[in-house]
Design a protein around this motif. Structure first.
Motif, short mmCIF file in Angstrom:
data_model
loop_
_atom_site.label_atom_id
_atom_site.label_comp_id
_atom_site.label_asym_id
_atom_site.label_seq_id
_atom_site.Cartn_x
_atom_site.Cartn_y
_atom_site.Cartn_z
N ARG A 53 3.87 -17.22 -0.91
CA ARG A 53 4.36 -16.40 -2.02
C ARG A 53 5.23 -17.20 -2.98
NH1 ARG A 53 7.67 -12.22 -1.00
NH2 ARG A 53 8.25 -12.83 1.08
N ARG A 92 5.42 -10.25 -4.36
CA ARG A 92 4.59 -9.59 -3.36
C ARG A 92 3.39 -8.93 -4.04
NH1 ARG A 92 7.00 -9.06 1.68
NH2 ARG A 92 9.22 -9.43 1.73
N ASP A 103 0.32 -10.00 -4.80
CA ASP A 103 -1.00 -10.20 -4.22
C ASP A 103 -0.97 -9.89 -2.73
OD1 ASP A 103 -3.45 -11.05 -3.28
OD2 ASP A 103 -3.34 -13.04 -4.19
N PRO A 104 -1.49 -8.72 -2.32
CA PRO A 104 -1.43 -8.34 -0.90
C PRO A 104 -2.29 -9.24 0.00
CG PRO A 104 -2.73 -6.75 -2.14
CD PRO A 104 -2.15 -7.69 -3.13
N GLU A 105 -3.20 -10.00 -0.60
CA GLU A 105 -4.06 -10.92 0.17
C GLU A 105 -3.38 -12.26 0.43
OE1 GLU A 105 -7.09 -9.93 1.37
OE2 GLU A 105 -6.48 -7.97 0.58
N MET A 106 -2.32 -12.55 -0.33
CA MET A 106 -1.66 -13.85 -0.21
C MET A 106 -0.84 -13.92 1.08
SD MET A 106 0.92 -15.72 -2.88
CE MET A 106 -0.37 -15.93 -4.09
N ALA A 107 -0.95 -15.04 1.75
CA ALA A 107 -0.15 -15.27 2.96
C ALA A 107 1.33 -15.30 2.59
CB ALA A 107 -0.55 -16.59 3.62
N ASP A 108 2.18 -14.78 3.46
CA ASP A 108 3.62 -14.74 3.21
C ASP A 108 4.15 -16.13 2.89
OD1 ASP A 108 6.30 -13.24 3.46
OD2 ASP A 108 6.54 -14.96 4.81
#
Length: 171
Positions: free
Chosen positions: A25, A15, A17-22
């Motif tokens: 991941r 988790r 990268d807060p910009e990465m789509a779930d």
């Protein structure tokens, strides 16, 4: 012929990268360690699924890739978008559509759907069920056995939790 359902929650994912789509991941170092360990345990335990159904989310696909190295399964693998964050109801419906010739299926997916599916299908008591009800951590494996001839007969409360293994059990 009885049916066996194997539910494997994807291994630990990042988790960072807060910009990465779930959906995108990747696995963490711990996830890349735990998945092959679980595959090796499954192989040594004689667990041989006839079919693998895997969410097509990155962390689930990577879990399968790592697990496959040690499980050494020759079973067909289907990567399905509908398994990404599937509800218990959706998982049950998917399982009910399996061919009767499939005796054992491994589903690699996500919580809360996997945990809710296991609990909904479980009947009875026992240590494995109690452990499953407490927590279904990443890279954990539940095996449910059913005294049914065809997957379309799969119903809530119709299975027995035969085992529940978490990565820390493998230490």
């Amino acid at each position: 012929m009885a049916k066996t359902l194997l539910l494997l929650r994807h291994a630990k994912s990042s988790r960072e990268d807060p910009e990465m789509a779930d959906f995108d991941r990747p696995l963490t170092r711990r996830g890349r360690r735990d998945a092959p360990r679980m595959g090796e345990w499954m192989r040594k335990a004689g667990i041989k699924p006839d079919l693998i159904l895997c969410s097509d989310a990155r962390r689930a696909r990577e879990t399968w890739t790592e697990l496959a190295q040690t499980l050494r399964s020759t079973a067909p693998v289907l990567f399905e978008r509908a398994l990404y964050m599937a509800t218990s109801r959706a998982l049950l419906h998917r399982l009910q559509r399996l061919a009767g010739s499939i005796g054992s299926v491994l589903v690699i997916g996500h919580n809360p759907g996997l945990e809710q599916t296991a609990q909904a299908l479980a009947n009875g008591t026992g240590e494995a069920l109690e452990r499953l009800q407490q927590k279904f951590p990443t890279a954990a494996l539940a095996r449910l056995d059913f005294a049914i001839e065809d997957w379309n007969k799969l119903r809530p409360g119709s299975g027995r939790v035969a085992l529940f293994v978490v990565p820390s059990d493998l230490d």
